[in-house]
Write a protein that holds these residues in place. Structure first.
Motif, PDB file in Angstrom:
ATOM      1  N   SER A  56       0.024 -13.827 -42.719  1.00  0.00           N
ATOM      2  CA  SER A  56      -0.568 -12.969 -41.906  1.00  0.00           C
ATOM      3  C   SER A  56      -0.022 -11.635 -41.758  1.00  0.00           C
ATOM      4  CB  SER A  56       0.539 -13.282 -40.219  1.00  0.00           C
ATOM      5  OG  SER A  56       1.651 -12.866 -40.387  1.00  0.00           O
ATOM      6  N   VAL A  57       0.214 -11.175 -43.338  1.00  0.00           N
ATOM      7  CA  VAL A  57       0.302  -9.942 -43.075  1.00  0.00           C
ATOM      8  C   VAL A  57      -0.283  -9.289 -44.543  1.00  0.00           C
ATOM      9  CG1 VAL A  57       2.209  -7.857 -44.038  1.00  0.00           C
ATOM     10  CG2 VAL A  57       2.585  -9.344 -41.963  1.00  0.00           C
ATOM     11  N   THR A  58       0.258 -10.687 -45.809  1.00  0.00           N
ATOM     12  CA  THR A  58      -0.019 -10.128 -46.745  1.00  0.00           C
ATOM     13  C   THR A  58      -1.067 -10.851 -47.591  1.00  0.00           C
ATOM     14  OG1 THR A  58       1.566 -12.081 -47.838  1.00  0.00           O
ATOM     15  CG2 THR A  58       2.411  -9.631 -47.702  1.00  0.00           C
ATOM     16  N   GLY A  59      -1.462 -12.020 -46.097  1.00  0.00           N
ATOM     17  CA  GLY A  59      -2.792 -12.982 -47.049  1.00  0.00           C
ATOM     18  C   GLY A  59      -2.067 -13.864 -47.114  1.00  0.00           C
ATOM     19  N   PHE A  60      -3.216 -14.941 -47.773  1.00  0.00           N
ATOM     20  CA  PHE A  60      -2.544 -16.071 -48.171  1.00  0.00           C
ATOM     21  C   PHE A  60      -2.313 -16.416 -50.035  1.00  0.00           C
ATOM     22  CE2 PHE A  60      -3.301 -20.257 -50.370  1.00  0.00           C
ATOM     23  CZ  PHE A  60      -2.601 -21.431 -49.824  1.00  0.00           C
ATOM     24  N   TRP A  61      -2.501 -15.591 -51.118  1.00  0.00           N
ATOM     25  CA  TRP A  61      -2.501 -16.175 -51.994  1.00  0.00           C
ATOM     26  C   TRP A  61      -1.072 -14.706 -52.798  1.00  0.00           C
ATOM     27  CZ3 TRP A  61      -5.190 -19.333 -54.332  1.00  0.00           C
ATOM     28  CH2 TRP A  61      -6.511 -19.232 -53.583  1.00  0.00           C
ATOM     29  N   VAL A 118       2.236 -23.738 -35.182  1.00  0.00           N
ATOM     30  CA  VAL A 118       1.511 -22.438 -35.788  1.00  0.00           C
ATOM     31  C   VAL A 118       0.369 -22.427 -36.095  1.00  0.00           C
ATOM     32  CG1 VAL A 118       3.922 -21.674 -35.432  1.00  0.00           C
ATOM     33  CG2 VAL A 118       2.763 -22.428 -37.568  1.00  0.00           C
ATOM     34  N   PRO A 119      -0.693 -22.349 -36.149  1.00  0.00           N
ATOM     35  CA  PRO A 119      -1.789 -21.977 -36.309  1.00  0.00           C
ATOM     36  C   PRO A 119      -2.374 -21.184 -37.836  1.00  0.00           C
ATOM     37  CG  PRO A 119      -1.516 -20.077 -35.106  1.00  0.00           C
ATOM     38  CD  PRO A 119      -0.706 -20.319 -35.071  1.00  0.00           C
ATOM     39  N   TYR A 120      -1.448 -22.612 -38.858  1.00  0.00           N
ATOM     40  CA  TYR A 120      -1.388 -21.753 -39.542  1.00  0.00           C
ATOM     41  C   TYR A 120      -2.491 -22.126 -40.670  1.00  0.00           C
ATOM     42  CZ  TYR A 120       0.099 -21.582 -45.028  1.00  0.00           C
ATOM     43  OH  TYR A 120       0.793 -21.700 -45.902  1.00  0.00           O
ATOM     44  N   LYS A 121      -3.816 -21.561 -41.217  1.00  0.00           N
ATOM     45  CA  LYS A 121      -4.824 -22.415 -41.575  1.00  0.00           C
ATOM     46  C   LYS A 121      -5.333 -21.999 -43.432  1.00  0.00           C
ATOM     47  CE  LYS A 121      -7.391 -21.896 -36.751  1.00  0.00           C
ATOM     48  NZ  LYS A 121      -7.343 -20.274 -36.476  1.00  0.00           N
ATOM     49  N   MET A 122      -5.920 -22.931 -43.915  1.00  0.00           N
ATOM     50  CA  MET A 122      -6.727 -22.452 -45.039  1.00  0.00           C
ATOM     51  C   MET A 122      -7.098 -21.265 -45.504  1.00  0.00           C
ATOM     52  SD  MET A 122      -9.264 -24.941 -46.301  1.00  0.00           S
ATOM     53  CE  MET A 122      -8.702 -26.642 -45.259  1.00  0.00           C
ATOM     54  N   PRO A 123      -6.899 -20.815 -46.491  1.00  0.00           N
ATOM     55  CA  PRO A 123      -8.068 -19.437 -46.676  1.00  0.00           C
ATOM     56  C   PRO A 123      -9.045 -19.409 -46.815  1.00  0.00           C
ATOM     57  CG  PRO A 123      -6.689 -19.515 -49.123  1.00  0.00           C
ATOM     58  CD  PRO A 123      -5.836 -20.179 -47.648  1.00  0.00           C
ATOM     59  N   ASP A 124     -10.134 -18.716 -46.235  1.00  0.00           N
ATOM     60  CA  ASP A 124     -11.475 -18.768 -45.766  1.00  0.00           C
ATOM     61  C   ASP A 124     -12.163 -18.603 -48.028  1.00  0.00           C
ATOM     62  OD1 ASP A 124     -11.776 -18.194 -43.815  1.00  0.00           O
ATOM     63  OD2 ASP A 124     -11.794 -16.637 -43.263  1.00  0.00           O
ATOM     64  N   SER A 125     -11.086 -18.473 -48.986  1.00  0.00           N
ATOM     65  CA  SER A 125     -12.030 -18.760 -49.855  1.00  0.00           C
ATOM     66  C   SER A 125     -11.621 -19.901 -50.508  1.00  0.00           C
ATOM     67  CB  SER A 125     -10.741 -17.813 -50.919  1.00  0.00           C
ATOM     68  OG  SER A 125     -10.165 -17.919 -50.865  1.00  0.00           O
ATOM     69  N   SER A 139     -13.081 -30.835 -49.574  1.00  0.00           N
ATOM     70  CA  SER A 139     -13.297 -29.321 -50.053  1.00  0.00           C
ATOM     71  C   SER A 139     -12.396 -29.391 -51.092  1.00  0.00           C
ATOM     72  CB  SER A 139     -12.180 -29.588 -48.351  1.00  0.00           C
ATOM     73  OG  SER A 139     -11.139 -29.147 -48.177  1.00  0.00           O
ATOM     74  N   ALA A 140     -12.784 -27.765 -51.298  1.00  0.00           N
ATOM     75  CA  ALA A 140     -11.840 -27.098 -52.323  1.00  0.00           C
ATOM     76  C   ALA A 140     -10.517 -26.734 -52.572  1.00  0.00           C
ATOM     77  CB  ALA A 140     -12.381 -25.368 -52.115  1.00  0.00           C
ATOM     78  N   PHE A 141     -10.133 -27.419 -51.134  1.00  0.00           N
ATOM     79  CA  PHE A 141      -8.518 -26.658 -50.596  1.00  0.00           C
ATOM     80  C   PHE A 141      -8.292 -27.986 -50.946  1.00  0.00           C
ATOM     81  CE2 PHE A 141      -4.802 -26.842 -47.794  1.00  0.00           C
ATOM     82  CZ  PHE A 141      -3.727 -25.752 -48.355  1.00  0.00           C
TER      83      PHE A 141
END
Lengths: 314, 417
Positions: A56-61, A118-125, A139-141
């Motif tokens: 939520s701070v740094t982004g998924f990657w 918790v709402p932990y979701k995959m990155p949009d990319s 899915s790509a994921f």
């Protein structure tokens, strides 16, 4: 029919590789240190929660790399100040220690993050459909999970078999005094192994938390199946864990996809429905599927206690 | 003084003290205690804890407004660890402590054990009876062949929910093929069996293209199940799944590009909307006795305040159990009507009682002690006033089933004292 088989193979492979991500660290720790780590699934859960919070701070990657490292550091601390002290009293206290640790981690997790998922979701990319097979989207994921787990296996295998560090790690288990006499710090090697094992579990959590649900119960639900993989594959064998994971994944998926029962296979024999054992006879594979891994576990221990590729008895 | 003597004196003093403290009958200012028997530790602690907050909040509201017959409600939490046998012991404890009202809802197996335990207690201790108020256990048997004079249910039972749900589905002309997927225990098995019968009767043209039972709480990867749904060509799925069994199913379906509507009981249940996320938008429907965007609040602006105040106090959860509101206010009305907390008198007052609730008139059917109330079918939506689980998603009503249609016959033959 072909459709069903293709589905089962692909879905089974995807699920199996996810299982491998969770169990490879466990088999590593057991194979190299002889410690049966009951808290392994808890480190898997921590990986998911760390990635959620960091993400939520740094982004998924960035979280994908940071979270496993954090879990690894935590693992190192646990080994250095916990396991190492317990180690001198033998394997049973070690086992009890990790058993207690699992509960502590679970409780702390629900204290910090609450008991609601918790709402932990995959990155949009990665949130798009990569390909479509028989009208079933992949899915790509999912493919990303596959790629990560393959990379993980290759790195781990090369590390253990082809590098000097791998040699020292393997030697530390069988001949600790000699390795020590050669000037290597054996306790530190163990600490590193434990840390790497935990980091692998953490990495499994980072992707598993998205694929499944990130909640305080995730460690408990994942715990048993991970042990099945490790026992079936052979304690300590990374390639064994890989084969066992895929085997379980495909077998379970196949059982869910086809409708067979003992009655349909042996259709010549007529068993009365009133018979006490007719439940088993008419039980469809779809209801049996979730028990299959545990059936395999029991059979392995009876028929081949060292597992598929293990060198030692379980 | 020897140790023995001293111990004897201490024991004597304690006996004297406890005699002094023992309740001298029920003075008017004594609180009316309700034992809340739910899991407060272990895997389901979050559910038990949320329910407790609902009850405490409601009790506080009633107390602030003057209480009941000048007395106050007090909720006494008791941890049953989600075990039927623990719960039976807690009934005994409640009786020993002079508590006359117990409430429970999670798990029909627990509820069944409680009905028996309460009946047994009331047979043996006719001067110390207990009344069981059930706010969530939906097994139809509890108001049919296992019905009891001392059991009242405030949630619609599984049969009523299914009746209302299939009535709604029968009107949806685009539904052609239905797939049933349920957890492999009494609750899921009931839905699997009854949904088939009801759909066959109401819309014979609807094909049941699949009927699957899976073990409860053990399936991680729902992809193979989703593949089956997809292969069957279903456009709608009926499921009684709850918790992760529902979240994982909906997520796997979305990830595989499966475009079906999920008709559920517990789509809005605690934690599920957060876990499902926006993948359920427009696809996840639920049937409930109320939901926070039910839009009945225009006539009851105070309920809007109620919701907001609850949310302010407990930011982690939402006001979910409207039936707790019904249960507590109907109990209050029954005690006032009976003029005392005598269990038989209160039960008689509750029987057949009509209560003007937020959602309309609700009636406690005298024959089987099942509350007959309007039901709401709603769909997950991001464009709502009240979201759930802080997820940004809530539910929008698509149908309101009036109380006289949200009903099912009963076979209850009640023994009355």
């Amino acid at each position: 029919m072909l459709e069903t088989i293709v589905f089962s193979l692909i879905n089974g492979l995807l699920y199996g590789m996810l299982l491998f991500m969770m169990s490879s660290g466990l088999t590593l720790i057991f194979g190299m240190m002889g410690v049966l780590n009951f808290a392994h699934a808890s480190f898997y859960m921590l990986g998911a929660y760390f990635a959620y919070t960091l993400g939520s701070v740094t982004g998924f990657w960035i979280a994908l790399f940071l979270a496993p490292v954090l879990v690894g550091v935590l693992g190192a601390v646990v080994e250095r100040y916990g396991l190492r002290r317990v180690h001198q009293f033998g394997h049973v206290p070690e086992l009890l220690f990790t058993f207690g640790l699992a509960y502590v981690v679970d409780e702390l997790t629900s204290l910090f993050w609450g008991t609601v998922p918790v709402p932990y979701k995959m990155p949009d990319s990665l949130n798009f459909t990569l390909f479509n097979l028989y009208n079933f989207d992949y899915s790509a994921f999912k493919i990303f999970i596959l790629a990560v787990s393959v990379a993980m296996f290759v790195c781990l295998y090369l590390l253990l078999k082809k590098t000097r560090a791998g040699l020292i790690i393997q030697a530390s288990l069988s001949r600790p005094d000699m390795v020590s006499a050669l000037g290597h710090n054996v306790p530190r090697v163990f600490m590193m192994v434990f840390a790497i094992g935990c980091a692998l579990a953490g990495l499994g959590g980072v992707v598993g938390g998205i694929q499944f649900v990130t909640e305080p119960g995730m460690a408990v639900t994942m715990g048993p199946i991970v042990f099945v993989v490790v026992v079936l594959g052979g304690l300590g064998s990374v390639p064994g864990a890989l084969i066992a994971s895929i085997l379980i994944g495909v077998l379970q998926t196949l059982a869910l996809s086809v409708d067979i029962s003992l009655a349909s296979v042996f259709s010549g024999i007529d068993v009365s429905r009133d018979n006490f054992f007719s439940t088993i006879w008419y039980m469809e594979s779809i209801r049996l599927a979730p028990v299959l891994p545990f059936l395999l576990l029991v059979l392995t221990l009876i028929v081949r206690p060292r597992g598929l590729m293990g060198k030692r008895e379980a | 003084m020897t140790n023995k003597k001293r111990a004897g004196m201490l024991a004597g003093a304690l006996i004297g003290l406890s005699a002094l403290l023992a309740p001298q009958g029920y003075a008017a200012e004594d609180p009316i205690r309700i034992a809340y028997i739910e899991p407060l530790s272990g895997a389901f602690a979050n559910v038990g804890d949320a329910g407790l907050k609902h009850f405490r909040f409601t009790a506080e509201k009633i107390n602030e407004a003057g209480g009941v017959l000048g007395r106050k409600f007090e909720i006494v939490p008791m941890d049953n660890k989600q075990s039927a046998s623990e719960s039976v012991q807690l009934v005994q404890r409640a009786a020993d402590e002079g508590i006359h009202f117990i409430t429970q809802g999670n798990g029909s197996n627990v509820a069944g054990a409680l009905v028996e335990a309460v009946d047994r207690n009331n047979r043996r201790n006719s001067d110390n009876k207990i009344l069981y108020l059930n706010y969530a256990a939906v097994d139809p048997a509890l108001t049919n062949d296992r019905c009891s004079f001392y059991h009242f249910r405030f949630d619609a039972n599984s049969e009523i929910k299914l009746e209302a749900l299939t009535n709604y589905m029968a009107k949806q002309k685009d539904i052609k093929k239905v797939f049933l997927i349920n957890q492999d225990y009494s609750h899921g098995q009931f839905i699997s069996k009854t949904a088939k019968e009801m759909l066959k009767e109401k819309r014979p043209d609807i094909k049941i293209v699949g009927d699957v039972l899976h073990p409860i709480g053990q399936v991680r990867d729902f992809a193979p199940y989703v593949a089956r749904i997809k292969q069957s060509g279903a456009d709608s799925v009926i499921t009684g799944n709850w918790g992760n069994d529902l979240s994982l199913l909906v997520r796997a379906a979305d990830s595989a590009g499966l475009d079906v509507k999920f008709y559920t009981y517990y789509g809005g249940g605690l934690g599920t909307p957060a876990a499902v996320g926006d993948r359920g938008e427009g696809k996840l429907l639920q049937i409930t006795e109320w939901q926070s965007n039910a839009k009945v609040n225009e006539t009851h602006p105070e309920y809007e305040k109620w919701l907001n105040e609850f949310k302010r106090r407990y930011p982690d959860i939402d006001w979910y159990y409207h039936r707790v509101y019904n249960e507590m206010y109907m109990l209050k009305a029954a005690i006032e009507k009976a003029g005392s907390t005598d269990v038989d008198a209160v039960a008689k007052a509750l029987e057949g009682m009509t209560f003007d609730s937020i959602t309309g008139k609700v009636t406690m059917r005298a024959k089987d002690h099942q509350l007959i109330q309007p039901m709401y079918i709603s769909v997950m939506d991001s464009n709502v006033v009240h979201d759930v689980d802080n997820s940004g998603l809530g539910f929008t009503t698509v149908a309101r089933i009036p109380a006289d249609q949200a009903t099912a016959p009963t076979t209850c033959e009640m023994k009355r004292p």
